[in-house]
Design a protein around this motif. Structure first.
Motif, PDB file in Angstrom:
ATOM      1  N   ALA A 191       0.818  -1.210   0.000  1.00 47.97           N
ATOM      2  CA  ALA A 191       0.000   0.000   0.000  1.00 47.97           C
ATOM      3  C   ALA A 191       0.858   1.269   0.000  1.00 47.97           C
ATOM      4  O   ALA A 191       0.402   2.335  -0.410  1.00 47.97           O
ATOM      5  CB  ALA A 191      -0.924   0.006   1.217  1.00 47.97           C
ATOM      6  N   GLY A 192       2.103   1.165   0.476  1.00 44.46           N
ATOM      7  CA  GLY A 192       2.985   2.328   0.485  1.00 44.46           C
ATOM      8  C   GLY A 192       3.429   2.774   1.871  1.00 44.46           C
ATOM      9  O   GLY A 192       4.080   3.809   2.016  1.00 44.46           O
ATOM     10  N   LYS A 193       3.121   1.981   2.893  1.00 44.64           N
ATOM     11  CA  LYS A 193       3.426   2.372   4.273  1.00 44.64           C
ATOM     12  C   LYS A 193       4.927   2.555   4.496  1.00 44.64           C
ATOM     13  O   LYS A 193       5.376   3.591   4.971  1.00 44.64           O
ATOM     14  CB  LYS A 193       2.893   1.307   5.264  1.00 44.64           C
ATOM     15  CG  LYS A 193       1.421   0.994   5.110  1.00 44.64           C
ATOM     16  CD  LYS A 193       0.975  -0.111   6.050  1.00 44.64           C
ATOM     17  CE  LYS A 193       1.630  -1.465   5.824  1.00 44.64           C
ATOM     18  NZ  LYS A 193       1.299  -2.123   4.556  1.00 44.64           N
ATOM     19  N   SER A 194       5.701   1.518   4.163  1.00 43.36           N
ATOM     20  CA  SER A 194       7.150   1.614   4.401  1.00 43.36           C
ATOM     21  C   SER A 194       7.761   2.716   3.549  1.00 43.36           C
ATOM     22  O   SER A 194       8.655   3.440   4.003  1.00 43.36           O
ATOM     23  CB  SER A 194       7.844   0.283   4.090  1.00 43.36           C
ATOM     24  OG  SER A 194       7.372  -0.724   4.950  1.00 43.36           O
ATOM     25  N   GLY A 222       7.516  -5.804   2.054  1.00 43.04           N
ATOM     26  CA  GLY A 222       7.820  -6.937   2.938  1.00 43.04           C
ATOM     27  C   GLY A 222       6.818  -8.080   2.820  1.00 43.04           C
ATOM     28  O   GLY A 222       7.183  -9.247   2.658  1.00 43.04           O
ATOM     29  N   GLY A 223       5.544  -7.750   2.907  1.00 37.69           N
ATOM     30  CA  GLY A 223       4.509  -8.782   2.859  1.00 37.69           C
ATOM     31  C   GLY A 223       4.472  -9.482   1.514  1.00 37.69           C
ATOM     32  O   GLY A 223       4.197 -10.683   1.427  1.00 37.69           O
ATOM     33  N   HIS A 279       1.194  -8.083  -4.970  1.00 41.65           N
ATOM     34  CA  HIS A 279       1.108  -6.700  -5.392  1.00 41.65           C
ATOM     35  C   HIS A 279       2.407  -6.325  -6.099  1.00 41.65           C
ATOM     36  O   HIS A 279       3.333  -5.802  -5.497  1.00 41.65           O
ATOM     37  CB  HIS A 279       0.889  -5.840  -4.143  1.00 41.65           C
ATOM     38  CG  HIS A 279       0.401  -4.475  -4.419  1.00 41.65           C
ATOM     39  ND1 HIS A 279       1.167  -3.527  -5.037  1.00 41.65           N
ATOM     40  CD2 HIS A 279      -0.786  -3.883  -4.162  1.00 41.65           C
ATOM     41  CE1 HIS A 279       0.475  -2.404  -5.124  1.00 41.65           C
ATOM     42  NE2 HIS A 279      -0.707  -2.596  -4.601  1.00 41.65           N
ATOM     43  N   HIS A 312       0.152  -5.334  10.951  1.00 43.12           N
ATOM     44  CA  HIS A 312      -0.985  -6.031  10.339  1.00 43.12           C
ATOM     45  C   HIS A 312      -1.824  -6.728  11.406  1.00 43.12           C
ATOM     46  O   HIS A 312      -2.744  -7.456  11.092  1.00 43.12           O
ATOM     47  CB  HIS A 312      -0.496  -7.059   9.320  1.00 43.12           C
ATOM     48  CG  HIS A 312       0.109  -6.423   8.103  1.00 43.12           C
ATOM     49  ND1 HIS A 312      -0.644  -5.716   7.201  1.00 43.12           N
ATOM     50  CD2 HIS A 312       1.378  -6.351   7.658  1.00 43.12           C
ATOM     51  CE1 HIS A 312       0.144  -5.256   6.240  1.00 43.12           C
ATOM     52  NE2 HIS A 312       1.377  -5.631   6.509  1.00 43.12           N
TER      53      HIS A 312
HETATM   54  N1  LIG Z   1      13.017  -0.072  -4.275  1.00 43.68           N
HETATM   55  C1  LIG Z   1      11.868  -0.294  -4.929  1.00 43.68           C
HETATM   56  N2  LIG Z   1      11.836  -0.491  -6.254  1.00 43.68           N
HETATM   57  C2  LIG Z   1      10.684  -0.697  -6.923  1.00 43.68           C
HETATM   58  N3  LIG Z   1       9.481  -0.753  -6.321  1.00 43.68           N
HETATM   59  C3  LIG Z   1       9.434  -0.559  -4.998  1.00 43.68           C
HETATM   60  C4  LIG Z   1      10.621  -0.337  -4.223  1.00 43.68           C
HETATM   61  N4  LIG Z   1      10.266  -0.206  -2.927  1.00 43.68           N
HETATM   62  C5  LIG Z   1       8.912  -0.345  -2.889  1.00 43.68           C
HETATM   63  N5  LIG Z   1       8.417  -0.553  -4.123  1.00 43.68           N
HETATM   64  C6  LIG Z   1       6.988  -0.732  -4.474  1.00 43.68           C
HETATM   65  O1  LIG Z   1       6.234   0.297  -3.868  1.00 43.68           O
HETATM   66  C7  LIG Z   1       4.985  -0.189  -3.395  1.00 43.68           C
HETATM   67  C8  LIG Z   1       4.831   0.134  -1.932  1.00 43.68           C
HETATM   68  O2  LIG Z   1       5.736  -0.651  -1.166  1.00 43.68           O
HETATM   69  P1  LIG Z   1       5.882  -0.523   0.412  1.00 43.68           P
HETATM   70  O3  LIG Z   1       7.096  -1.277   0.794  1.00 43.68           O
HETATM   71  O4  LIG Z   1       5.805   0.893   0.797  1.00 43.68           O
HETATM   72  O5  LIG Z   1       4.569  -1.294   0.903  1.00 43.68           O
HETATM   73  P2  LIG Z   1       4.046  -1.552   2.398  1.00 43.68           P
HETATM   74  O6  LIG Z   1       2.757  -0.829   2.554  1.00 43.68           O
HETATM   75  O7  LIG Z   1       5.112  -1.250   3.377  1.00 43.68           O
HETATM   76  O8  LIG Z   1       3.707  -3.126   2.350  1.00 43.68           O
HETATM   77  P3  LIG Z   1       4.007  -4.337   3.423  1.00 43.68           P
HETATM   78  O9  LIG Z   1       2.825  -4.394   4.323  1.00 43.68           O
HETATM   79  O10 LIG Z   1       4.019  -5.546   2.555  1.00 43.68           O
HETATM   80  O11 LIG Z   1       5.292  -4.075   4.100  1.00 43.68           O
HETATM   81  C9  LIG Z   1       4.983  -1.688  -3.740  1.00 43.68           C
HETATM   82  O12 LIG Z   1       4.288  -1.866  -4.938  1.00 43.68           O
HETATM   83  C10 LIG Z   1       6.446  -2.021  -3.907  1.00 43.68           C
HETATM   84  O13 LIG Z   1       6.619  -3.091  -4.797  1.00 43.68           O
END
Ligand SMILES: Nc1ncnc2c1ncn2[C@@H]1O[C@H](COP(=O)(O)OP(=O)(O)OP(=O)(O)O)[C@@H](O)[C@H]1O
Ligand SMILES: [Mg+2]
Length: 503
Positions: free
Chosen positions: A42-45, A403-404, A390, A202
């Protein structure tokens, strides 16, 4: 409520063609725990890495204590007072506790580069006390500590830089119950000092227990406004996260089993982590394994799969006696294992589809050299759909996934091995509520096809919801067995604790 310590306005961030953040605004107030929720990917990290200076936004504005700032790198974030504990730990294993805590921030004599070891030691001691690790020797190597303690040291490290805002990205996913309690105690205490937190998780019970306010992201967008946690309920939050109502969290299917035994373990011991362990797994059955971290569950399964040795006992798998095996032999015989450590099971610099087929390479090569790329892509594509991975395409590197979503690739890789028995150690770790249901549907499909599953899980509702039978381990022994209809959280906890009043 006073002024926000932090405001982020209209943040946008893309990775190539992936729009990770479309236009997100977000604020944190002193002394609050702000929950940041959303599905995998979703974009959190990404949002938090922008705040911590390890990523740069494409556009948008960050206001820190009322002033606009540009956070160009992690050390600028530290200077402002922003600390982040990353989803995948960033500690250096070969260094000791003190070196890790003071990394990049070591006290010296005045302006000279000479390290003031006495001051360094005092400072690290003081900081360790703050996170409840007063008894830990600052000389201990990181590699000798449990993940939980390392997590607390990461927090200590952020505190050593006088953080005013701490970002915790899924901080409890590798902690024992006791470590979670310590962490939560520390958060409660630091809140009273006015420190603000962003907490990504989560686990819904953590959201309601620890959060003051909550923001939900979906597909790089903010869904609705930030709300107070006492104004929302769990169903609303889940709906915001996954965009639909989930009616059944544990869609367990019941199929008739013909009683055929797939795995029989008798009197297995390694004289250290487990003793006299006996149990059976039938075809078509999910056998749950309950036990606290340290109860030997992981070690027992590793020994069966061939990742560690045992000294006595026997294993019969699929009608064959199995002495000291090795993982590649087990795989060939039809036994697969998903281990706890995600990083070590993926090749992060390789595309998703290569990772998926890694466990079953023989099916995807001809004449030892020619890879059947089309076949690999087809199979990986199938798993992408099934697990709701995703990722824009399956040619992305695994390391570019959230991560997920990396965890989903680990699961796909295991499934691709076409095994008869699947040993899964915490398979849904870091997986969002919606995708968990997809994983459970896969468990159903496996058992429907006559496979056996051994499920180890730190989440009791998952274990109860998805197992046909549960065995309980304590101090390296199997101390009880419960049939599905007898499984309640209370009964299992009683067996885990062994009647003694533990926690
Ligand atoms: N270095 C990168 N290169 C390409 N795509 C990236 C990179 N880092 C993140 N993404 C993409 O950006 C989107 C958001 O990733 P993010 O890690 O912020 O998700 P998240 O909400 O933390 O998920 P999770 O709960 O799985 O940790 C994802 O589609 C991911 O594949
Ligand atoms: Mg993440």
């Amino acid at each position: 409520m006073g002024n926000a310590i932090l405001e982020m306005h209209h943040i946008k961030k893309s990775f190539g063609a992936t729009q990770a953040l479309k236009d997100v605004s977000f604020s944190v107030y002193p002394g609050e725990v702000h929950m940041l929720l959303g599905e995998n990917g979703a974009g959190k990290s990404t949002l938090m890495k922008i705040l911590a200076g390890s990523l740069q936004a494409d556009s948008g504005q960050i206001i820190w204590e009322g002033t606009e700032v540009k956070i160009k790198n992690p050390s600028m974030a530290h200077q402002l007072g922003i600390g982040m504990v990353y989803q995948e730990l960033a500690l250096v294993e070969q260094m000791n506790v003190m070196e890790n805590i003071l990394m990049g921030n070591v006290p010296t004599y005045g302006n000279s580069p000479m390290i003031d070891w006495k001051k360094a030691s005092e400072k690290s001691r003081e900081i360790l006390n703050r996170v409840g690790l007063g008894n830990l020797s600052a000389k201990t190597r990181l590699s000798d500590l449990t993940l939980g303690v390392r997590q607390l040291i990461e927090i200590a490290k952020a505190l050593s830089r006088n953080a005013k805002l701490l970002i915790l990205d899924e901080p409890t996913s590798a902690l024992t119950n006791a470590e979670v309690e310590t962490l939560f105690g520390i958060i409660e205490h630091l809140k009273t000092e006015g420190i603000g937190f962003v907490f990504i998780t989560h686990k819904m019970e953590e959201v309601f227990r620890m959060g003051n306010s909550v923001t939900v992201l979906r597909d790089g967008d903010k869904i609705g406004e930030t709300r107070k946690l006492h104004e929302v309920n769990e169903d609303d939050l889940i709906h915001d996260m996954v965009g639909r109502v989930i009616t059944e969290f544990y869609p367990k299917e019941h199929n008739t089993k013909n009683g055929e035994v797939l795995l029989e373990v008798k009197g297995l011991s390694d004289e250290k982590n487990f003793r006299d362990v006996s149990f059976k797994v039938q075809k078509g059955e999910v056998l749950g394994v309950a036990g606290l971290v340290g109860s030997g569950t992981t070690e027992i399964m590793e020994a069966i799969f061939g990742l560690r040795k045992f000294t006595s006992g026997s294993i019969v798998f699929n009608g064959k006696e199995y002495s000291q095996s090795q993982p590649n032999v087990s795989l060939r015989e039809g036994m697969g294992m998903l281990t706890k450590s995600r990083k070590s099971s993926l090749l992060l610099h390789m595309p998703i589809y290569r990772n998926v087929t890694l466990s079953n390479i023989r099916d995807f090569v001809v004449g030892k050299i020619f890879r059947l790329k089309k076949k690999e892509l087809d199979v990986a594509e199938e798993y992408r759909k099934k697990l709701n991975l995703h990722a824009r395409t399956i040619t992305l590197n695994a390391g570019d996934l959230s991560g997920g979503n990396q965890q989903k690739v680990v699961i796909a890789k295991l499934l691709c091995a076409n095994c008869k028995l699947f040993i899964m150690d915490d398979p849904t770790r870091g997986i969002d509520v919606g995708a968990k249901v997809e994983v459970y549907n896969i468990l159903n499909e496996l058992t429907r096809n006559g496979c056996g599953v051994i499920l180890i899980s730190s989440e009791m509702p998952e274990l109860i919801g998805m197992s046909d039978r549960i065995i309980v381990a304590r101090e390296g022994r199997i101390v009880g067995e419960l049939m599905e209809e007898e499984c309640t959280q209370e009964r299992i906890m009683k067996k885990i604790a062994g009647g003694v009043n533990h926690e």
